[in-house]
Design a protein around this motif. Structure first.
Motif, mmCIF file in Angstrom:
data_model
loop_
_atom_site.group_PDB
_atom_site.id
_atom_site.type_symbol
_atom_site.label_atom_id
_atom_site.label_comp_id
_atom_site.label_asym_id
_atom_site.label_seq_id
_atom_site.Cartn_x
_atom_site.Cartn_y
_atom_site.Cartn_z
ATOM 1 N N GLN A 152 3.626 3.739 8.906
ATOM 2 C CA GLN A 152 3.413 4.220 7.546
ATOM 3 C C GLN A 152 3.661 3.245 6.551
ATOM 4 O O GLN A 152 3.304 3.345 5.410
ATOM 5 C CB GLN A 152 4.203 5.435 7.271
ATOM 6 C CG GLN A 152 3.825 6.814 8.086
ATOM 7 C CD GLN A 152 4.814 8.086 7.597
ATOM 8 O OE1 GLN A 152 4.711 8.355 6.309
ATOM 9 N NE2 GLN A 152 5.377 8.617 8.583
ATOM 10 N N LYS A 153 4.634 2.213 7.140
ATOM 11 C CA LYS A 153 4.982 1.175 5.902
ATOM 12 C C LYS A 153 3.719 0.458 5.590
ATOM 13 O O LYS A 153 3.690 0.106 4.212
ATOM 14 C CB LYS A 153 6.281 0.531 6.714
ATOM 15 C CG LYS A 153 7.510 1.273 6.427
ATOM 16 C CD LYS A 153 8.372 0.839 7.415
ATOM 17 C CE LYS A 153 9.700 1.912 7.627
ATOM 18 N NZ LYS A 153 10.357 1.625 8.896
ATOM 19 N N THR A 154 3.102 0.048 6.467
ATOM 20 C CA THR A 154 1.893 -0.744 6.235
ATOM 21 C C THR A 154 0.880 0.111 5.345
ATOM 22 O O THR A 154 0.464 -0.204 4.712
ATOM 23 C CB THR A 154 1.097 -1.250 7.391
ATOM 24 O OG1 THR A 154 2.168 -1.983 8.145
ATOM 25 C CG2 THR A 154 0.372 -2.481 7.045
ATOM 26 N N MET A 155 0.886 1.412 5.775
ATOM 27 C CA MET A 155 0.098 2.248 4.953
ATOM 28 C C MET A 155 0.224 2.341 3.399
ATOM 29 O O MET A 155 -0.555 2.287 2.724
ATOM 30 C CB MET A 155 0.007 3.695 5.642
ATOM 31 C CG MET A 155 -0.571 4.098 6.779
ATOM 32 S SD MET A 155 -0.233 5.544 7.305
ATOM 33 C CE MET A 155 -0.405 5.513 9.174
ATOM 34 N N GLY A 156 1.562 2.406 3.297
ATOM 35 C CA GLY A 156 2.185 2.324 1.871
ATOM 36 C C GLY A 156 1.797 0.890 1.319
ATOM 37 O O GLY A 156 1.556 1.024 0.241
ATOM 38 N N ILE A 157 1.810 -0.158 1.853
ATOM 39 C CA ILE A 157 1.675 -1.248 1.353
ATOM 40 C C ILE A 157 0.138 -1.614 1.142
ATOM 41 O O ILE A 157 -0.262 -1.995 -0.127
ATOM 42 C CB ILE A 157 2.057 -2.707 2.357
ATOM 43 C CG1 ILE A 157 3.588 -2.744 2.152
ATOM 44 C CG2 ILE A 157 1.227 -3.780 2.036
ATOM 45 C CD1 ILE A 157 4.175 -3.004 0.921
ATOM 46 N N ILE A 158 -0.655 -1.202 2.026
ATOM 47 C CA ILE A 158 -2.288 -1.207 2.016
ATOM 48 C C ILE A 158 -2.584 -0.304 0.499
ATOM 49 O O ILE A 158 -3.428 -0.714 -0.306
ATOM 50 C CB ILE A 158 -2.847 -0.780 2.883
ATOM 51 C CG1 ILE A 158 -2.869 -1.990 4.028
ATOM 52 C CG2 ILE A 158 -4.453 -0.958 2.439
ATOM 53 C CD1 ILE A 158 -3.587 -1.898 5.204
ATOM 54 N N THR A 159 -1.707 0.758 0.438
ATOM 55 C CA THR A 159 -2.234 1.817 -0.770
ATOM 56 C C THR A 159 -1.917 1.108 -2.008
ATOM 57 O O THR A 159 -2.451 1.287 -3.164
ATOM 58 C CB THR A 159 -1.295 3.041 -0.465
ATOM 59 O OG1 THR A 159 -1.633 3.723 0.888
ATOM 60 C CG2 THR A 159 -1.511 3.973 -1.460
ATOM 61 N N LEU A 160 -0.632 0.446 -1.976
ATOM 62 C CA LEU A 160 -0.200 -0.323 -2.983
ATOM 63 C C LEU A 160 -1.053 -1.297 -3.421
ATOM 64 O O LEU A 160 -1.445 -1.452 -4.838
ATOM 65 C CB LEU A 160 0.995 -0.869 -2.791
ATOM 66 C CG LEU A 160 1.958 -1.253 -3.991
ATOM 67 C CD1 LEU A 160 2.647 0.068 -4.605
ATOM 68 C CD2 LEU A 160 3.428 -1.968 -3.203
ATOM 69 N N ALA A 161 -1.811 -2.068 -2.645
ATOM 70 C CA ALA A 161 -2.928 -3.086 -3.086
ATOM 71 C C ALA A 161 -4.065 -2.394 -3.439
ATOM 72 O O ALA A 161 -4.587 -2.982 -4.464
ATOM 73 C CB ALA A 161 -3.341 -3.660 -1.550
ATOM 74 N N LEU A 162 -4.359 -1.327 -2.869
ATOM 75 C CA LEU A 162 -5.796 -0.461 -3.728
ATOM 76 C C LEU A 162 -5.349 -0.101 -4.859
ATOM 77 O O LEU A 162 -6.206 -0.139 -5.768
ATOM 78 C CB LEU A 162 -5.866 0.725 -2.552
ATOM 79 C CG LEU A 162 -6.387 0.309 -1.127
ATOM 80 C CD1 LEU A 162 -6.392 1.592 -0.347
ATOM 81 C CD2 LEU A 162 -7.650 -0.307 -1.161
ATOM 82 N N VAL A 163 -4.036 0.227 -5.175
ATOM 83 C CA VAL A 163 -3.614 0.684 -6.528
ATOM 84 C C VAL A 163 -3.727 -0.410 -7.553
ATOM 85 O O VAL A 163 -4.231 -0.561 -8.601
ATOM 86 C CB VAL A 163 -2.483 1.537 -6.503
ATOM 87 C CG1 VAL A 163 -1.819 1.667 -7.887
ATOM 88 C CG2 VAL A 163 -2.203 2.730 -5.922
ATOM 89 N N ALA A 164 -3.121 -1.572 -6.895
ATOM 90 C CA ALA A 164 -3.211 -2.814 -7.731
ATOM 91 C C ALA A 164 -4.763 -3.366 -8.209
ATOM 92 O O ALA A 164 -4.800 -3.959 -9.175
ATOM 93 C CB ALA A 164 -2.386 -4.012 -7.084
#
Lengths: 384, 83
Positions: A193-205
């Motif tokens: 989930q931590k990487t999912m969170g980071i990729i989600t953050l990148a998609l938001v960015a």
């Protein structure tokens, strides 16, 4: 800021981090089972990788915490995420080489926070989130795990005092297969989930998805696959430290340690607390040693590992910040390529160096050697 | 005029940390004890000198503790996935 080129590179390096996360943390789930020979090393990592993959689909609360609770989503840009991931991977590779079970989660959070500090200053880092959701739980997690595992091991040992050793050993080994499976599931639930969170953050960015949007399904699938692949390859150096270094693990201890780790990780995942699974697993293994009659634990090794835990967040943060400065100095597009190549070169160098002192499925269960420290007041080979 | 105010979230979520400690201690100790009881029963059942009445009793205890283990794991996972 829309940049598909940068987004693809960030997603790739995030999956690279997820791979090292699985590789680095295989030990958390399988070290006790391998040490007691409940499972062969190969069977253990295959089981762990399958259940890590399944675990990635069970919950998304930790992903939400990582995506929105560590740095400001409004200030985030893709090179910051990239820089943070470079810092986290560099720390994971270094600690893997030295066989230190350090936290991939803290490396990730430290790396991203460091890169964000370099980009937008202190106001863009959500200190409250880092202290409340990362630092404080990480202080308590290994202590909780140590105490619970010590209680469980003591109870189990006393209840089976009159059992015949053969049946007890067989039964506990069988139980370890189940507890190892549960722990792998818990690890996949928390860490993928931590990487999912980071990729989600990148998609938001990148403006691909809106702030507070749900994690896309493809992100869940690729993250589950990356952590499963990393787990499958097995970080034998750390498995050896956790399985043979801290204490001599009996089947009773291994079972108690794995059940304790599963319970702590699953319950923290449920409350959205991104615990370090490594701290929990290490605390449980040390606790299972404390629960034995002779209380055999190599405290000097545990102390060195705890020291590495203390410096994980700041060192990963420094690496993340340095990586971001290089990216900015070179121009973001060229910069991420430069840092990506630098990271690959470092990883290759460390991998080649590790071949001279190779640890793999064949020698992972060798006794903790005479060149290592003995238990306090006990001979180097320990024993139950 | 009525106004509503929400208390600011505390820096450290002690309630969640307390719940993690409580739930993990209870479930881990319960699972380990239940499994140990099952293993103890199986170990005693293998002893040739165990009487028939004791065998029946031990089998019942082993069955109950095994069911308890399954119940704890399934209900725990169900709770995590669905709540």
């Amino acid at each position: 800021m829309h940049d598909t080129f940068l987004l693809v590179l960030v997603v790739l390096i995030a999956l690279g981090f997820d791979f090292t996360n699985g590789f680095h943390d295989t030990a958390n789930a399988v070290a006790p089972s391998i040490a007691t020979r409940a499972l062969s090393p190969r069977a253990a990592v295959i089981l762990a990788s399958v259940f890590n993959f399944i675990g990635a689909f069970l919950s998304l609360k930790v992903a939400a915490t990582v995506a929105s609770g560590i740095v400001s989503q409004t200030d985030i840009i893709l090179p910051v995420v990239f820089g943070g991931l470079v810092g986290a991977i560099a720390w994971n590779i270094t600690t893997w080489y030295f066989g230190i079970p350090s936290s991939s989660s803290h490396a990730l959070i430290g790396g991203v926070a460091g890169a964000m500090l370099a980009h937008a200053g202190t106001s863009a880092v959500l200190w409250k989130g880092i202290v409340g959701k990362v630092l404080v739980p990480s202080l308590f997690a290994p202590i909780f795990a140590l105490v619970i595992a010590a209680i469980a091991t003591t109870l189990s040992r006393r209840l089976t005092l009159k059992s015949d050793d053969e049946t007890k050993s067989w039964g506990m080994r069988a139980g370890q297969i189940g507890s190892s499976t549960l722990l792998s599931l818990a690890h996949g639930t928390n860490d993928a989930q931590k990487t999912m969170g980071i990729i989600t953050l990148a998609l938001v960015a990148n403006g691909t998805i809106l702030q507070d949007a749900a994690t896309p399904t493809w992100v869940i699938v690729v993250c589950g696959a990356a952590i499963a692949l990393g787990t499958f390859l097995g970080g034998w150096r750390i498995i050896r430290t956790m399985g043979q270094g801290f204490t001599t693990i009996s089947p009773t201890q291994g079972f108690a340690a794995q059940i304790t780790s599963s319970a702590v990780i699953l319950s923290s995942s449920h409350f959205g607390i991104p615990l370090s699974t490594t701290y929990v697993a290490t605390g449980s293994i040390v606790g299972s040693g404390v629960g034995t009659k002779k209380r055999q634990v190599r405290w000097s090794l545990a102390g060195r590992v705890a020291l590495a835990w203390l410096i994980t967040l700041p060192i990963a943060g420094l690496c993340g910040a340095a990586s971001f400065y290089v990216e900015r100095a070179c121009g973001y597009k060229v910069g991420v390529l430069v840092m990506g190549l630098a990271l690959m070169s470092y990883a290759s160098f460390v991998f080649l160096r590790s071949r001279s002192d190779k640890i793999d499925a064949g020698n992972v269960n060798d006794k903790w050697g005479e060149h290592h420290e003995a238990f306090e007041g006990v001979d180097a080979t320990g024993g139950q | 005029m009525l106004t509503t105010s929400t208390a600011p979230k505390p820096l450290i979520d002690w309630v969640s940390i307390g719940k993690v400690l409580y739930i993990s201690t209870a479930s881990a100790v319960l699972l380990v004890v239940l499994f140990t009881i099952t293993v103890y029963c199986l170990s005693t059942l293998r002893n040739r000198h165990t009487t028939v009445s004791n065998r029946v009793l031990l089998s019942a205890v082993a069955l109950t503790s095994s069911t308890g283990i399954l119940a704890v794991i399934i209900s725990g996972l169900y709770y995590i996935i669905n709540k």
